[in-house]
Scaffold this active site. Structure first.
Site, PDB file in Angstrom:
ATOM      1  N   CYS A 253     -15.651  -0.640  31.815  1.00 22.69           N
ATOM      2  CA  CYS A 253     -15.393  -1.371  30.570  1.00 22.69           C
ATOM      3  C   CYS A 253     -14.895  -2.776  30.885  1.00 22.69           C
ATOM      4  O   CYS A 253     -13.932  -2.934  31.646  1.00 22.69           O
ATOM      5  CB  CYS A 253     -14.351  -0.618  29.736  1.00 22.69           C
ATOM      6  SG  CYS A 253     -13.787  -1.525  28.279  1.00 22.69           S
TER       7      CYS A 253
ATOM      8  N   CYS B 171     -16.871   3.310  26.372  1.00 23.97           N
ATOM      9  CA  CYS B 171     -15.671   3.221  27.201  1.00 23.97           C
ATOM     10  C   CYS B 171     -14.893   4.520  27.022  1.00 23.97           C
ATOM     11  O   CYS B 171     -14.741   5.010  25.907  1.00 23.97           O
ATOM     12  CB  CYS B 171     -14.821   2.031  26.762  1.00 23.97           C
ATOM     13  SG  CYS B 171     -13.139   2.059  27.437  1.00 23.97           S
TER      14      CYS B 171
ATOM     15  N   LYS C 225     -36.463 -16.688  -5.714  1.00 23.09           N
ATOM     16  CA  LYS C 225     -36.308 -16.116  -4.376  1.00 23.09           C
ATOM     17  C   LYS C 225     -36.326 -17.224  -3.321  1.00 23.09           C
ATOM     18  O   LYS C 225     -37.234 -18.055  -3.299  1.00 23.09           O
ATOM     19  CB  LYS C 225     -37.433 -15.108  -4.091  1.00 23.09           C
ATOM     20  CG  LYS C 225     -37.383 -13.860  -4.972  1.00 23.09           C
ATOM     21  CD  LYS C 225     -36.085 -13.080  -4.731  1.00 23.09           C
ATOM     22  CE  LYS C 225     -36.064 -11.759  -5.455  1.00 23.09           C
ATOM     23  NZ  LYS C 225     -36.808 -10.705  -4.786  1.00 23.09           N
TER      24      LYS C 225
ATOM     25  N   GLU D 293     -24.459  -4.177 -10.499  1.00 22.59           N
ATOM     26  CA  GLU D 293     -25.091  -4.051  -9.187  1.00 22.59           C
ATOM     27  C   GLU D 293     -24.055  -3.554  -8.185  1.00 22.59           C
ATOM     28  O   GLU D 293     -23.034  -4.205  -7.953  1.00 22.59           O
ATOM     29  CB  GLU D 293     -25.643  -5.410  -8.742  1.00 22.59           C
ATOM     30  CG  GLU D 293     -26.680  -5.332  -7.659  1.00 22.59           C
ATOM     31  CD  GLU D 293     -28.078  -4.988  -8.178  1.00 22.59           C
ATOM     32  OE1 GLU D 293     -28.987  -4.875  -7.342  1.00 22.59           O
ATOM     33  OE2 GLU D 293     -28.266  -4.815  -9.406  1.00 22.59           O
TER      34      GLU D 293
ATOM     35  N   LYS E 252     -28.076 -13.593  -7.459  1.00 18.64           N
ATOM     36  CA  LYS E 252     -28.781 -12.301  -7.544  1.00 18.64           C
ATOM     37  C   LYS E 252     -28.275 -11.394  -6.425  1.00 18.64           C
ATOM     38  O   LYS E 252     -28.672 -11.522  -5.275  1.00 18.64           O
ATOM     39  CB  LYS E 252     -30.291 -12.495  -7.445  1.00 18.64           C
ATOM     40  CG  LYS E 252     -31.069 -11.207  -7.718  1.00 18.64           C
ATOM     41  CD  LYS E 252     -32.569 -11.466  -7.740  1.00 18.64           C
ATOM     42  CE  LYS E 252     -33.326 -10.201  -8.131  1.00 18.64           C
ATOM     43  NZ  LYS E 252     -33.094  -9.089  -7.196  1.00 18.64           N
TER      44      LYS E 252
ATOM     45  N   GLU F 172     -26.984 -17.169 -12.284  1.00 20.40           N
ATOM     46  CA  GLU F 172     -26.100 -16.242 -11.572  1.00 20.40           C
ATOM     47  C   GLU F 172     -26.679 -15.941 -10.192  1.00 20.40           C
ATOM     48  O   GLU F 172     -27.889 -16.006  -9.995  1.00 20.40           O
ATOM     49  CB  GLU F 172     -25.964 -14.915 -12.343  1.00 20.40           C
ATOM     50  CG  GLU F 172     -25.439 -15.057 -13.752  1.00 20.40           C
ATOM     51  CD  GLU F 172     -25.575 -13.761 -14.537  1.00 20.40           C
ATOM     52  OE1 GLU F 172     -25.758 -12.694 -13.910  1.00 20.40           O
ATOM     53  OE2 GLU F 172     -25.516 -13.809 -15.775  1.00 20.40           O
TER      54      GLU F 172
ATOM     55  N   LYS G 220     -31.257 -17.109 -16.699  1.00 13.93           N
ATOM     56  CA  LYS G 220     -31.363 -16.391 -17.974  1.00 13.93           C
ATOM     57  C   LYS G 220     -31.165 -17.347 -19.141  1.00 13.93           C
ATOM     58  O   LYS G 220     -30.319 -18.247 -19.072  1.00 13.93           O
ATOM     59  CB  LYS G 220     -30.283 -15.302 -18.070  1.00 13.93           C
ATOM     60  CG  LYS G 220     -30.285 -14.288 -16.955  1.00 13.93           C
ATOM     61  CD  LYS G 220     -29.093 -13.337 -17.100  1.00 13.93           C
ATOM     62  CE  LYS G 220     -29.043 -12.315 -15.977  1.00 13.93           C
ATOM     63  NZ  LYS G 220     -27.852 -11.438 -16.103  1.00 13.93           N
TER      64      LYS G 220
ATOM     65  N   ARG H 169     -30.790   3.092 -11.547  1.00 12.87           N
ATOM     66  CA  ARG H 169     -31.893   2.533 -12.334  1.00 12.87           C
ATOM     67  C   ARG H 169     -33.124   3.435 -12.288  1.00 12.87           C
ATOM     68  O   ARG H 169     -33.810   3.616 -13.291  1.00 12.87           O
ATOM     69  CB  ARG H 169     -32.239   1.134 -11.810  1.00 12.87           C
ATOM     70  CG  ARG H 169     -33.435   0.514 -12.520  1.00 12.87           C
ATOM     71  CD  ARG H 169     -33.741  -0.883 -12.001  1.00 12.87           C
ATOM     72  NE  ARG H 169     -34.945  -1.390 -12.633  1.00 12.87           N
ATOM     73  CZ  ARG H 169     -36.188  -1.175 -12.196  1.00 12.87           C
ATOM     74  NH1 ARG H 169     -36.383  -0.471 -11.096  1.00 12.87           N
ATOM     75  NH2 ARG H 169     -37.226  -1.672 -12.831  1.00 12.87           N
TER      76      ARG H 169
ATOM     77  N   ASP I  32       0.837  -1.203   0.000  1.00 10.30           N
ATOM     78  CA  ASP I  32       0.000   0.000   0.000  1.00 10.30           C
ATOM     79  C   ASP I  32       0.871   1.253   0.000  1.00 10.30           C
ATOM     80  O   ASP I  32       0.544   2.254  -0.636  1.00 10.30           O
ATOM     81  CB  ASP I  32      -0.916   0.013   1.239  1.00 10.30           C
ATOM     82  CG  ASP I  32      -1.952  -1.096   1.192  1.00 10.30           C
ATOM     83  OD1 ASP I  32      -2.169  -1.654   0.100  1.00 10.30           O
ATOM     84  OD2 ASP I  32      -2.531  -1.413   2.239  1.00 10.30           O
TER      85      ASP I  32
END
Length: 663
Positions: free
Chosen positions: A402, A420, A308, A168, A112, A110, A284, A133, A31
């Site tokens: 704590c 805390c 679903k 998505e 969903k 696929e 599909k 959309r 990084d």
């Protein structure tokens, strides 16, 4: 050095490594090394702003908040899918398809993704517009926010004349939990599920807020394209991968509806282990020619359906309620119950959020409760089965100290959260150090979240003050993977440099509740040292005009804790400055008593630069226009603020007039 050539080279290098990290999950550099390359590009582009292009990695995060989202009419309607809920309904769909196109039908199954559907438009290979959309016909232009998503390429690997894709936008389960922890810590409303979090994040007016939410995307369809043709949907998915998109994960081509049903069941069994939320499986027709024959209704295609999965609810008994201390110091009660199998995995605990939640549902230790997985992810208590209550159940009370570090636990008036107050509480150390090292606090360059995680994992830091003793661990640091000698030297130099900061940065870096940048500056201006502030009472602090009781008590409470005072002593021993530089004098107060509102894009100033100039001359800035506004500084694409200024008769100035005012 040929600056133009180096800029192009850096963009290519950064785009390559960004794709390896975000799309392939196979980073090749650290990084820190990526950040150094990014800063080099940023510096060169500042020297040559004429070479900045929309597809540069530096242009992902916009400089100014938007004033609203423009409407976009979709060139291709973004339709929804018809739902099926059983094997019988799926077989009926298959019969309708075969009646229209014959028995030789191949399907693609696929996952969903439960997120927010968007369209992305590319012209000559460059990302030019992104939209939600909406109602399928008209959406909202969220281009600037979509640019912050690292898995969306700003430039494709091929310069196609025109490409529009659909995808998505979502938030992973892991990041969703973190976001809700942060919302809870800030006393803000929690997101109900990852989809709500993704939608709320994508519709932020400030792209910088969106960039912090770790949004991701799966692209799953080509809406329109020029310069390429395909025979099947599976071919388009492979082509999208080649262009640099992150596509539908683990899709499967099935030869018949029985294979489709097997795949649906397989996904259903695994959905609890997937790190993103799915609300079904999409089936599909694979052949694009057959899709043309099948066509669509007004709302949905006839060549696809969404299966679903049914929701599960189970009963269990609460055995005990424990307390978890999060990274922000918030204490969260956790219900521990008899293990039950739910949505593909065994669960035995669920968050109870806070005491208000427990009281509202009247949850007691020993109660029989009904649980489910919210969005198939997070176990939650639906309700108590009161008819099974015996009378032997015990009420739960939040601890006063704590459970991790023993520091006092406080609940401020009007808030649901118990916190805390210990700065070195190990449960919240990661977040504390990220904040402490941030640009507005101690500004330790090179000490980002990834490096901090490594240092914590290796046991090299156990509290904030340990950062200033890391030079003793130089050999260990050099041998840590993905760091290296040069990176370590730069990091240690940055830590050393931060010792000379004024104490306002240190105060802000402590992360004291209710104490932001301006409050930290005021404390620095009114107390000659950290010792003086530590020994001040709430009444002493309230003598500062801008400080109310809540802020003053928060500071007093913080420095009352022994572990926090010990941290200050350790910082002093390491050579960190704890003496105030005094009040910053304003050399020229020509804007004293004047309030400015900024709107639109200025030709040569960023919004932050203009605000700093105004403040340096003693003026103030505001985010909204009112009768108290003295000037509205308007740039290009100025929005509703400009209109309101005209209605109220506020003086409107452009950049040229502003420059004359500050000469």
């Amino acid at each position: 050095m040929d600056i133009e050539k180096r800029i192009l080279e850096l963009r290519e290098i950064l785009n390559y490594h960004s794709h390896k990290y975000y799309v392939e999950d196979a980073p090749e550099i650290s990084d820190f090394e990526y950040d150094e390359l990014y800063r080099e590009l940023e510096k060169l582009e500042q020297e040559r702003p004429d070479l900045i292009t929309p597809d540069s990695p530096t242009q992902r995060i916009g400089g100014k908040p938007l004033e609203g989202f423009k409407k976009v009419v979709h060139a291709v309607q973004m339709q929804s899918l018809s739902d099926v809920f059983s094997r019988e309904e799926l077989l009926a769909f298959d019969r309708r398809v075969r009646e229209a196109v014959g028995d030789d039908v191949e399907y693609v199954v696929e996952k969903k993704i439960d997120g927010l559907s968007v369209s992305l438009v590319y012209e000559n290979g460059v990302f030019t517009r992104g939209a939600t959309r909406g109602d399928g016909l008209v959406g909202e232009d969220v281009t600037q926010n979509l640019k912050t998503i690292r898995t969306i390429p700003l430039r494709l690997k091929r310069d196609l004349p025109l490409l529009e894709v659909r995808g998505e936008v979502f938030i992973s389960k892991k990041d969703f939990i973190k976001i809700n922890e942060e919302q809870e810590a800030a006393g803000q409303q929690l997101f109900a599920n990852p989809r709500n979090a993704a939608a709320g994040s994508l519709r932020q007016l400030d792209p910088k807020v969106t960039s912090q939410r770790k949004l991701d995307i799966f692209v799953f369809n080509i809406q329109r394209i020029e310069g390429q043709s395909f025979k099947t949907h599976s071919e388009t998915l492979e082509f999208l991968k080649e262009l640099g998109f992150k596509t539908s994960p683990g899709y499967k081509v099935c030869k018949d509806i029985n294979a489709v049903w097997e795949e649906i069941n397989r996904i259903g069994e695994e959905r609890g282990e997937i790190d993103f939320e799915i609300d079904g499986a999409v089936v599909k027709v694979n052949s694009l020619e057959q899709r043309e024959i099948l066509g669509s209704t007004i709302k949905a295609p006839r060549w696809a359906v969404a299966y679903k999965y049914p929701a599960e609810v189970k009963e269990t008994v609460v055995k005990k309620i424990t307390v978890n201390v999060g990274r922000t110091g918030v204490l969260t009660p956790i219900a521990i119950f008899d293990p039950v199998r739910l949505a593909g995995s065994t669960v035995s605990r669920a968050t109870l959020h806070n005491m208000d939640y427990i009281k509202e549902k009247d949850i007691r230790i020993g109660d029989t409760v009904r649980i489910r997985k919210a969005g198939d992810i997070i176990p939650e208590v639906v309700d108590v089965v009161f008819e099974k209550r015996s009378g032997n159940e015990a009420e739960f009370n939040m601890p006063e100290q704590c459970p991790v570090c023993g520091a006092d636990v406080v609940r401020e008036e009007g808030e649901a959260a118990y916190r805390c107050t210990g700065i070195e509480c190990s449960a919240q150390l990661y977040r504390k150090i990220v904040h402490f090292a941030s640009r507005d606090a101690m500004n330790i360059e090179g000490l980002g979240p990834a490096i901090i995680e490594v240092l914590l994992e290796k046991g090299l830091i156990k509290e904030i003050a340990d950062l200033y003793y890391l030079h003793k661990e130089k050999e260990t640091l050099v041998n840590i993977e993905r760091m290296g000698k040069k990176s370590v030297e730069n990091l240690l130099a940055s830590i050393e440099k931060s010792k000379q900061n004024n104490i306002d940065r240190l105060i802000f870096g402590f992360g004291i509740r209710h104490i932001g940048l301006r409050a930290a500056q005021l404390l620095s201006e009114n107390f000659e040292s950290l010792d003086a502030l530590m020994n001040a009472s709430a009444e002493d602090i309230m003598a500062i005009p801008e400080f109310g009781e809540k802020m003053a008590k928060s500071v007093e409470q913080f420095f009352r804790q022994k572990q926090n005072r010990d941290t200050v002593e350790k910082l002093k021993a390491a050579g960190v400055n704890t003496v105030s530089f005094g009040k910053k004098k304003i050399k020229d107060n020509r804007f004293e008593g004047k309030t400015f509102v900024l709107t639109g894009t200025l030709p040569s100033f960023t919004r932050k630069e203009a605000e700093e100039i105004i403040k340096s001359f003693g003026g103030k800035t505001s985010g909204s226009v009112s009768k108290k506004t003295d000037y509205v500084l308007a740039g290009e694409d100025a929005g509703s603020k400009l209109q309101k200024a005209k209605e109220l008769g506020i003086e409107i100035i452009d950049e040229d007039k502003f420059r004359k005012m500050i000469e």
